[in-house]
Write a protein that holds these residues in place. Sequence first.
Motif, mmCIF file in Angstrom:
data_model
loop_
_atom_site.group_PDB
_atom_site.id
_atom_site.type_symbol
_atom_site.label_atom_id
_atom_site.label_comp_id
_atom_site.label_asym_id
_atom_site.label_seq_id
_atom_site.Cartn_x
_atom_site.Cartn_y
_atom_site.Cartn_z
ATOM 1 N N HIS A 32 10.275 -4.915 8.282
ATOM 2 C CA HIS A 32 9.188 -3.940 8.359
ATOM 3 C C HIS A 32 8.866 -3.373 6.980
ATOM 4 C CE1 HIS A 32 6.683 -0.619 9.582
ATOM 5 N NE2 HIS A 32 7.568 0.253 9.111
ATOM 6 N N LEU A 33 9.901 -3.111 6.212
ATOM 7 C CA LEU A 33 9.691 -2.484 4.911
ATOM 8 C C LEU A 33 9.442 -3.491 3.797
ATOM 9 C CD1 LEU A 33 12.436 0.294 5.049
ATOM 10 C CD2 LEU A 33 9.974 0.581 5.344
ATOM 11 N N CYS A 35 11.482 -5.464 1.878
ATOM 12 C CA CYS A 35 12.292 -5.288 0.679
ATOM 13 C C CYS A 35 13.581 -6.089 0.831
ATOM 14 C CB CYS A 35 12.605 -3.814 0.438
ATOM 15 S SG CYS A 35 13.684 -3.065 1.679
ATOM 16 N N THR A 36 14.241 -6.332 -0.284
ATOM 17 C CA THR A 36 15.516 -7.047 -0.251
ATOM 18 C C THR A 36 16.664 -6.059 -0.077
ATOM 19 O OG1 THR A 36 15.908 -6.901 -2.631
ATOM 20 C CG2 THR A 36 14.555 -8.751 -1.863
ATOM 21 N N ASP A 37 17.841 -6.597 0.207
ATOM 22 C CA ASP A 37 19.027 -5.744 0.291
ATOM 23 C C ASP A 37 19.267 -5.017 -1.029
ATOM 24 O OD1 ASP A 37 19.226 -6.922 2.757
ATOM 25 O OD2 ASP A 37 21.332 -7.479 2.560
ATOM 26 N N GLY A 38 19.094 -5.746 -2.134
ATOM 27 C CA GLY A 38 19.303 -5.148 -3.433
ATOM 28 C C GLY A 38 18.363 -3.988 -3.703
ATOM 29 N N GLN A 39 17.107 -4.137 -3.302
ATOM 30 C CA GLN A 39 16.143 -3.046 -3.496
ATOM 31 C C GLN A 39 16.518 -1.825 -2.654
ATOM 32 O OE1 GLN A 39 12.655 -5.560 -2.642
ATOM 33 N NE2 GLN A 39 11.730 -4.709 -4.483
ATOM 34 N N ALA A 40 16.981 -2.068 -1.441
ATOM 35 C CA ALA A 40 17.380 -0.949 -0.575
ATOM 36 C C ALA A 40 18.568 -0.205 -1.175
ATOM 37 C CB ALA A 40 17.715 -1.463 0.821
ATOM 38 N N ILE A 41 19.520 -0.953 -1.728
ATOM 39 C CA ILE A 41 20.679 -0.320 -2.348
ATOM 40 C C ILE A 41 20.259 0.440 -3.606
ATOM 41 C CG2 ILE A 41 22.842 -0.800 -3.574
ATOM 42 C CD1 ILE A 41 23.218 -3.136 -1.557
ATOM 43 N N ALA A 42 19.388 -0.179 -4.399
ATOM 44 C CA ALA A 42 18.913 0.491 -5.610
ATOM 45 C C ALA A 42 18.169 1.774 -5.266
ATOM 46 C CB ALA A 42 18.015 -0.446 -6.414
ATOM 47 N N LEU A 43 17.302 1.725 -4.254
ATOM 48 C CA LEU A 43 16.570 2.931 -3.860
ATOM 49 C C LEU A 43 17.536 4.013 -3.395
ATOM 50 C CD1 LEU A 43 13.779 4.286 -3.325
ATOM 51 C CD2 LEU A 43 14.021 3.500 -0.952
ATOM 52 N N SER A 44 18.545 3.625 -2.634
ATOM 53 C CA SER A 44 19.523 4.593 -2.139
ATOM 54 C C SER A 44 20.241 5.273 -3.299
ATOM 55 C CB SER A 44 20.546 3.903 -1.234
ATOM 56 O OG SER A 44 19.918 3.346 -0.099
ATOM 57 N N ALA A 45 20.630 4.491 -4.297
ATOM 58 C CA ALA A 45 21.341 5.054 -5.447
ATOM 59 C C ALA A 45 20.431 5.944 -6.285
ATOM 60 C CB ALA A 45 21.908 3.927 -6.303
ATOM 61 N N GLY A 63 12.131 5.253 2.914
ATOM 62 C CA GLY A 63 11.780 3.859 2.708
ATOM 63 C C GLY A 63 10.311 3.568 2.885
ATOM 64 N N GLU A 64 9.705 4.148 3.916
ATOM 65 C CA GLU A 64 8.284 3.897 4.171
ATOM 66 C C GLU A 64 7.437 4.372 2.997
ATOM 67 O OE1 GLU A 64 5.278 2.168 6.078
ATOM 68 O OE2 GLU A 64 7.288 2.260 6.945
ATOM 69 N N LYS A 65 7.813 5.507 2.437
ATOM 70 C CA LYS A 65 7.067 6.065 1.297
ATOM 71 C C LYS A 65 7.097 5.117 0.107
ATOM 72 C CE LYS A 65 7.368 9.789 -2.122
ATOM 73 N NZ LYS A 65 8.107 11.014 -2.528
ATOM 74 N N TYR A 66 8.264 4.574 -0.202
ATOM 75 C CA TYR A 66 8.397 3.761 -1.411
ATOM 76 C C TYR A 66 8.061 2.290 -1.183
ATOM 77 C CZ TYR A 66 10.397 7.715 -3.885
ATOM 78 O OH TYR A 66 10.577 8.923 -4.497
ATOM 79 N N PHE A 67 8.523 1.727 -0.082
ATOM 80 C CA PHE A 67 8.278 0.305 0.167
ATOM 81 C C PHE A 67 6.956 0.057 0.896
ATOM 82 C CE2 PHE A 67 13.039 0.371 0.028
ATOM 83 C CZ PHE A 67 13.168 -0.379 -1.123
ATOM 84 N N GLY A 68 6.401 1.102 1.466
ATOM 85 C CA GLY A 68 5.184 0.931 2.261
ATOM 86 C C GLY A 68 3.904 1.348 1.575
ATOM 87 N N SER A 69 3.959 1.684 0.290
ATOM 88 C CA SER A 69 2.746 2.084 -0.428
ATOM 89 C C SER A 69 2.667 1.375 -1.770
ATOM 90 C CB SER A 69 2.736 3.609 -0.644
ATOM 91 O OG SER A 69 3.873 4.018 -1.390
ATOM 92 N N ASP A 70 1.451 1.259 -2.284
ATOM 93 C CA ASP A 70 1.240 0.562 -3.554
ATOM 94 C C ASP A 70 1.758 1.399 -4.725
ATOM 95 O OD1 ASP A 70 0.010 -1.545 -2.248
ATOM 96 O OD2 ASP A 70 -1.997 -0.688 -2.483
ATOM 97 N N ALA A 71 2.145 0.688 -5.784
ATOM 98 C CA ALA A 71 2.660 1.360 -6.974
ATOM 99 C C ALA A 71 1.623 2.308 -7.567
ATOM 100 C CB ALA A 71 3.078 0.329 -8.014
#
Length: 249
Positions: A32-33, A35-45, A63-71
Amino acid sequence: MQIKLIGHTQLVDDVFLFDETGNLDWVNAKDHLDCTDGQAIALSAIRTCYSHNKPSEIVELEGEKYFGSDAKDGEGGTDADRLLRHIVKSGHTSTLEHINFTFAIEGVSRSLLAQITRHRHFSFSVQSQRYVKLESDSKSGGFAAVVPKTVENNDKGDTEGVYLDALQIIQETYNRLRELGIPAEDARYILPNAATCNLVLTGNLRSILEFYSKRGAKQAQWEIRELAELMKAAVIEVEPWTESFFKVK
């Protein structure tokens, strides 16, 4: 030289998002989002440093805010990509140390080994010249060796022949020392920098990027530069978002 990525940091199955029954469901959340596992871990950190939310809730709540919207910086990708670019540019790369990669590296010279062990944040397990038999009649068939292209392609006489003859003399001397009862741990003293070895190497993303910035540069020695390029390709294959961060100094 052979290199293979044999492991990298991945999320466990029961983290971050809940399905309709109240059970944690990362697989569907990741799709849904986008993103890769690495991106999720990086965002969490990264967001743990700046957010009042708990680390285990970051992707669920943000997650929706960062992975679900354009840069927002106009440089493409999602706003998570924008955040990652900002983190790298600002030097806050300790947040990338939570993402690890493990490589099987085969057939590299001891000369390369001496160079790569200068990179302090890698972990190494290296084939031993003390315990692995290197006599000509052993299972290994003797020590293998790297032949530089400058030697192979040199047209000033029989350059490659001179090189290979020297290696053969060393092999024969090693064999004779072992026949005379010299232990392998002492006979190995005569083995050349060209002798190959195998190793397992683990590094986090920050340390790999730092390694590439130095060893991927054109002034680096050719063998370790080749290794740097192969490691880069292996990382990008599983975590494509990292590609823009591989830069040389």
